[in-house]
Design a protein around this motif. Structure first.
Motif, PDB file in Angstrom:
ATOM      1  N   CYS A  30       0.831  -1.206   0.000  1.00 34.50           N
ATOM      2  CA  CYS A  30       0.000   0.000   0.000  1.00 34.50           C
ATOM      3  C   CYS A  30       0.862   1.251   0.000  1.00 34.50           C
ATOM      4  O   CYS A  30       2.030   1.212   0.367  1.00 34.50           O
ATOM      5  CB  CYS A  30      -0.875   0.028   1.251  1.00 34.50           C
ATOM      6  N   CYS A  31       0.229   2.353  -0.385  1.00 34.17           N
ATOM      7  CA  CYS A  31       0.918   3.646  -0.394  1.00 34.17           C
ATOM      8  C   CYS A  31       0.875   4.236   1.024  1.00 34.17           C
ATOM      9  O   CYS A  31      -0.171   4.241   1.664  1.00 34.17           O
ATOM     10  CB  CYS A  31       0.224   4.568  -1.388  1.00 34.17           C
ATOM     11  N   ILE A  32       2.020   4.719   1.495  1.00 36.65           N
ATOM     12  CA  ILE A  32       2.067   5.255   2.873  1.00 36.65           C
ATOM     13  C   ILE A  32       1.360   6.611   2.993  1.00 36.65           C
ATOM     14  O   ILE A  32       1.013   7.036   4.079  1.00 36.65           O
ATOM     15  CB  ILE A  32       3.521   5.402   3.391  1.00 36.65           C
ATOM     16  N   LYS A  33       1.109   7.269   1.848  1.00 36.75           N
ATOM     17  CA  LYS A  33       0.472   8.599   1.905  1.00 36.75           C
ATOM     18  C   LYS A  33      -1.059   8.478   1.865  1.00 36.75           C
ATOM     19  O   LYS A  33      -1.755   8.991   2.718  1.00 36.75           O
ATOM     20  CB  LYS A  33       0.946   9.461   0.731  1.00 36.75           C
ATOM     21  N   CYS A  34      -1.592   7.785   0.835  1.00 34.60           N
ATOM     22  CA  CYS A  34      -3.054   7.728   0.689  1.00 34.60           C
ATOM     23  C   CYS A  34      -3.645   6.417   1.208  1.00 34.60           C
ATOM     24  O   CYS A  34      -4.874   6.289   1.330  1.00 34.60           O
ATOM     25  CB  CYS A  34      -3.448   7.927  -0.777  1.00 34.60           C
ATOM     26  N   GLY A  35      -2.790   5.449   1.490  1.00 31.92           N
ATOM     27  CA  GLY A  35      -3.280   4.167   2.011  1.00 31.92           C
ATOM     28  C   GLY A  35      -3.816   3.243   0.937  1.00 31.92           C
ATOM     29  O   GLY A  35      -4.227   2.121   1.224  1.00 31.92           O
TER      30      GLY A  35
ATOM     31  N   VAL B 137       5.370   4.666  -2.020  1.00 33.49           N
ATOM     32  CA  VAL B 137       4.467   5.769  -2.337  1.00 33.49           C
ATOM     33  C   VAL B 137       3.936   5.543  -3.745  1.00 33.49           C
ATOM     34  O   VAL B 137       4.695   5.152  -4.645  1.00 33.49           O
ATOM     35  CB  VAL B 137       5.213   7.123  -2.277  1.00 33.49           C
ATOM     36  N   CYS B 138       2.626   5.765  -3.942  1.00 33.69           N
ATOM     37  CA  CYS B 138       2.041   5.538  -5.272  1.00 33.69           C
ATOM     38  C   CYS B 138       2.311   6.731  -6.196  1.00 33.69           C
ATOM     39  O   CYS B 138       2.744   7.789  -5.738  1.00 33.69           O
ATOM     40  CB  CYS B 138       0.540   5.258  -5.156  1.00 33.69           C
ATOM     41  N   LYS B 139       1.991   6.532  -7.465  1.00 36.55           N
ATOM     42  CA  LYS B 139       2.276   7.553  -8.479  1.00 36.55           C
ATOM     43  C   LYS B 139       1.519   8.851  -8.166  1.00 36.55           C
ATOM     44  O   LYS B 139       2.057   9.947  -8.293  1.00 36.55           O
ATOM     45  CB  LYS B 139       1.871   7.009  -9.856  1.00 36.55           C
ATOM     46  N   ASN B 140       0.257   8.724  -7.745  1.00 34.52           N
ATOM     47  CA  ASN B 140      -0.575   9.910  -7.476  1.00 34.52           C
ATOM     48  C   ASN B 140      -0.045  10.759  -6.325  1.00 34.52           C
ATOM     49  O   ASN B 140      -0.252  11.963  -6.293  1.00 34.52           O
ATOM     50  CB  ASN B 140      -2.011   9.490  -7.130  1.00 34.52           C
ATOM     51  N   CYS B 141       0.583  10.111  -5.378  1.00 33.67           N
ATOM     52  CA  CYS B 141       1.049  10.828  -4.189  1.00 33.67           C
ATOM     53  C   CYS B 141       2.496  11.287  -4.294  1.00 33.67           C
ATOM     54  O   CYS B 141       3.015  11.910  -3.373  1.00 33.67           O
ATOM     55  CB  CYS B 141       0.911   9.951  -2.953  1.00 33.67           C
ATOM     56  N   CYS B 142       3.120  10.960  -5.408  1.00 30.85           N
ATOM     57  CA  CYS B 142       4.537  11.292  -5.544  1.00 30.85           C
ATOM     58  C   CYS B 142       4.651  12.639  -6.248  1.00 30.85           C
ATOM     59  O   CYS B 142       4.256  12.779  -7.403  1.00 30.85           O
ATOM     60  CB  CYS B 142       5.223  10.203  -6.352  1.00 30.85           C
TER      61      CYS B 142
HETATM   62 ZN   LIG Z   1      -0.833   7.262  -2.620  1.00 28.69          ZN
END
Ligand SMILES: [Zn+2]
Length: 244
Positions: free
Chosen positions: A153-158, A176-181
């Motif tokens: 999972c992404c640590i920013k958005c979960g 971290v996912c692409k959207n949150c990077c």
């Molecule tokens: Zn994310």
């Protein structure tokens, strides 16, 4: 108090001309130190049972006053012969033993640590073993000690990752996912990010040493203890030798 416990021998060093100090991991008594008087002598009976990376049953006099206990009897249960004769497997096992020795919490009950170590040594003793034995062990040890690494999972958005992570933030807990990077070029090595994705999907990892290094640094970072593990350098050298 006379106590019997199954242990894995982590380390052994000379204490005098004739004695050893042996460090061992016990499921119920944590990391123990034994003073083995006369251990260096050829006729010493329990030599094999107290050799590094052996799993043995030890009967010892558990001192309440000192951290050094006296071995009364030791019986070798498992020598992991295939692992002991495979340079790379042995070097990986040495890294694990050194990490347990230098990073294990000082409380007594280390049964999960014991199980994970025995499980990894057993895997290394059954060739062809998975090349990611040390990676898996490091991942599990981080989780066990409360520093779970977010790889799914992404640590920013979960959100659950649906492709390779865009970056990996060691200090913040993982992927971290692409959207949150919010930066274009990842700070983490792109090959490592691709491998994280593969790891997440139980696919083979290409750059094993990169992931071992990252998961070890993760442990260092989150435990707050920057203790060096000398066997990591040895493992690197062994791989160089084996690849020639
Ligand atoms: Zn994310």
């Amino acid at each position: 108090m006379i106590v019997k416990s199954t242990v894995v021998i982590l380390h052994r060093y000379a204490y005098s001309d004739s004695s050893w100090v042996v460090k061992a991991l016990s499921a119920h008594y944590g990391v123990l130190s034994f003073l083995v008087k006369g251990g260096k002598q050829a006729r010493y009976s329990f030599k094999n049972a107290l050799s590094p990376l052996a799993m043995s049953e030890v009967v010892f006099n558990k001192s309440s006053k000192s951290d050094l206990h006296f071995v009364k009897e030791a019986t070798l249960l498992e020598w992991f012969p295939q692992m002991q004769s495979d340079l790379e497997a042995l070097a990986m096992a040495q890294v694990m033993a050194e990490i347990v020795l230098r990073y294990a919490p000082s409380y007594l009950d280390l049964d999960k640590e014991f199980d994970l170590l025995v499980q990894a040594l057993t895997q290394l003793n059954e060739p062809p073993y998975s090349p990611s034995v040390l990676v898996d062990w490091l991942f599990n040890m981080n989780s066990l000690w409360g520093y779970s690494i977010a790889t799914a999972c992404c640590i920013k958005c979960g959100g659950e990752l649906t492709e390779a992570p865009a970056d990996f933030f060691l200090d913040q807990g993982g992927c971290v996912c692409k959207n949150c990077c919010n930066h274009f070029s990842p700070k983490a090595n792109p090959l490592f990010l691709k491998d994280l994705w593969h790891y997440n999907q139980n696919k083979p990892i290409e750059k094993i040493p990169l992931m071992e290094k990252a998961f070890f640094m993760y442990l260092q970072n989150h435990s707050g203890a920057e203790r060096e593990i000398h066997s990591l350098q040895w493992l690197k050298e062994v791989r160089k030798i084996c690849s020639v």
